[in-house]
Write an enzyme that holds these catalytic residues in place. Structure first.
Site, PDB file in Angstrom:
ATOM      1  CE  LYS A  21      34.755  60.106  38.509  1.00 16.55           C
ATOM      2  NZ  LYS A  21      34.194  61.101  39.458  1.00 16.55           N
ATOM      3  CB  SER A  22      40.525  60.025  42.634  1.00 18.84           C
ATOM      4  OG  SER A  22      39.232  59.631  43.025  1.00 18.84           O
ATOM      5  NE  ARG A  26      43.112  63.703  45.248  1.00 20.97           N
ATOM      6  CZ  ARG A  26      41.802  63.476  45.243  1.00 20.97           C
ATOM      7  NH1 ARG A  26      41.181  63.211  44.112  1.00 20.97           N
ATOM      8  NH2 ARG A  26      41.109  63.518  46.372  1.00 20.97           N
ATOM      9  CD  GLN A 169      34.408  65.719  46.840  1.00 17.77           C
ATOM     10  OE1 GLN A 169      33.482  66.502  47.083  1.00 17.77           O
ATOM     11  NE2 GLN A 169      34.297  64.743  45.953  1.00 17.77           N
ATOM     12  CG  ASP A 309      33.025  57.116  44.921  1.00 21.01           C
ATOM     13  OD1 ASP A 309      31.970  57.611  45.345  1.00 21.01           O
ATOM     14  OD2 ASP A 309      33.974  57.804  44.500  1.00 21.01           O
ATOM     15  NE  ARG A 340      26.535  57.187  43.901  1.00 19.02           N
ATOM     16  CZ  ARG A 340      27.770  57.571  43.628  1.00 19.02           C
ATOM     17  NH1 ARG A 340      28.744  57.333  44.494  1.00 19.02           N
ATOM     18  NH2 ARG A 340      28.049  58.197  42.495  1.00 19.02           N
TER      19      ARG A 340
END
Length: 432
Positions: A21-22, A26, A169, A309, A340
């Site tokens: 996903k990262s 990008r 980010q 994560d 979390r």
């Protein structure tokens, strides 16, 4: 939202891990800023990726989803006529990456931009950008605790001081935008930089699309202005943060061969390999797959600063390991889709784990197996839901997982893969 009754069944077989996903975020952004047409292959349309696609469409890119690839016509294509000075709305859904990446990118162009979103996204701090807005006299207004941010003005090149112990980010967003500006820029990191792996991913993607950044030991980033993103075809690599779920399953007794994890990946979440190795897992890498084998799981110290994560599922492994595991530098997990640290503590302790919550981490005393026989809640967080599913394979009794559909945020086919590997579950009515 629905519930699943998950039965204690071990997992066995072969699974292709979803694309990173990262890296997908990008690649899509770089392609959308490009000068022609790019084809992005091996990409899953999770909720977060759809948010970034829609965001780049709002900026002006033309993006079409084909069965085998996503075609992206960049906003700097010579035959693309855009009205760059207009009011646009960018719906980030619940994607923190989309929000923080797109704020500087939108400000590289004239016009008014309104950012909206859902869930806890409005609670994620944006002070780093507000300070830049104040310094550059960029107009903005926002609402507390919900995402409704309106910006007006254009980002100017120059020097940007950014703390390194907040989300990377912000740095990535600036790195994407600053090469588009007229003058040269410099990003100065004022503290030790956490999540360096994510910055490496950004620089790698930008280099692939023709952008040059000088990285001075992660203390300064020198960015020349007036650069052009060069369109290209790009394949997204497999995602270590998703592979971590099945590597962790292997660690607690499953037998899963995991496909499409790149051995020389720059992903920070590749650290799952080192952490599990320290815990007694032998990671076997063959030409096409990766898997873990274990004799006895043992405790270790886990520093979450570079890999936040993967902490929820590693907490599952730690809870089934001999001795005491400590997770440190994990404060940022409190401002994800949910808190979390609190969610992991509450839900795994329901199963019979022994976890003590700390302000910046967790202390976990291992048990031999989980009890199960209870209802657990995803907290509407995809990584909590998937971690609890992995925990279910080591429960004595079935568990009921409430609001499991949130996995669509990053891994829409997770429960299909889980079932294909032998996982067993039923849709469960709560009698409401």
């Amino acid at each position: 939202m629905g519930s699943l009754k998950l039965y204690p069944k071990n997992l066995k077989g072969e699974v292709k891990i979803p694309p990173s996903k990262s890296m997908a975020h990008r690649a899509l952004i770089c392609a959308a800023l490009g000068d022609s047409v790019s084809k992005i292959t091996n990409i899953d349309l999770s909720d977060d990726i759809i948010a970034t696609i829609d965001a780049m469409r709002s900026i002006g890119a033309i993006i079409n989803n084909n069965s085998e690839y996503i075609e992206v016509k960049g906003i700097n294509s010579k035959d693309l006529s855009l009205d760059r000075d207009y009011e646009r709305v960018i719906d980030c859904n619940e994607s923190g990456s989309t929000l923080r990446f797109l704020i500087p990118i939108a400000l590289a162009f004239e016009g008014v931009t309104r950012f909206v979103g859902r869930g806890n996204l409005g609670k994620r701090p944006l002070n780093t950008y507000y300070e830049i807005f104040d310094a550059q006299k960029i107009e903005y207004k926002y609402k507390e605790d919900i995402l409704d941010l309106v910006t007006s003005g254009q980002l100017k090149s120059g020097e940007f001081e950014v703390k390194g112990n907040i989300s990377s980010q912000f740095i990535t967003g600036l790195l994407f935008a600053l090469p588009l500006l007229q003058g040269n820029s410099k990003i100065i990191i004022t503290t030790e930089l956490e999540s360096k792996g994510y910055i490496d991913l950004t620089l790698s993607a930008m280099k692939d699309f023709g952008i040059k950044i000088i990285n001075k030991d992660y203390k300064e980033f020198i960015i020349k202005g007036n650069q052009n993103y060069k369109s290209k075809d790009y394949r997204v690599e497999g995602d270590y943060s998703q592979g971590a779920f099945f590597l962790s399953a292997d660690a607690i007794g499953a037998d899963v061969n995991i496909l499409d994890l790149k051995e020389d990946s720059l992903q920070g979440d590749k650290e799952v390999i080192d952490i599990l190795t320290r815990m007694g897992v032998s990671i076997i890498k063959e030409e096409k797959h990766t898997k873990g084998k274990v004799q006895v799981l043992k405790s270790t110290l886990i520093d979450a600063s570079q890999c936040p994560d993967i902490i929820p599922v590693l907490a599952v492994v730690a809870a089934l390991s001999e001795g005491r595991t400590e997770i440190i530098n994990a404060g940022r997990l409190r401002i994800k889709e949910c808190d979390r640290l609190n969610a992991v503590t509450l839900e795994l302790n329901k199963l019979g784990a022994k976890i003590e919550e700390k302000p910046e981490g967790l202390i976990i005393d291992g048990v031999k197996e989980f009890n199960g026989g209870v209802n657990v809640w995803s907290h509407k967080d995809h990584r909590i839901a998937m971690s609890l599913a992995i925990a279910s394979i080591k429960c004595k009794e079935p568990i009921i997982l409430e609001e499991y559909e949130c996995v669509s945020k990053s891994y829409p086919h997770f429960f299909e893969d889980f079932k294909m590997l032998g996982g067993s579950f039923d849709e469960w009515s709560m009698g409401k």
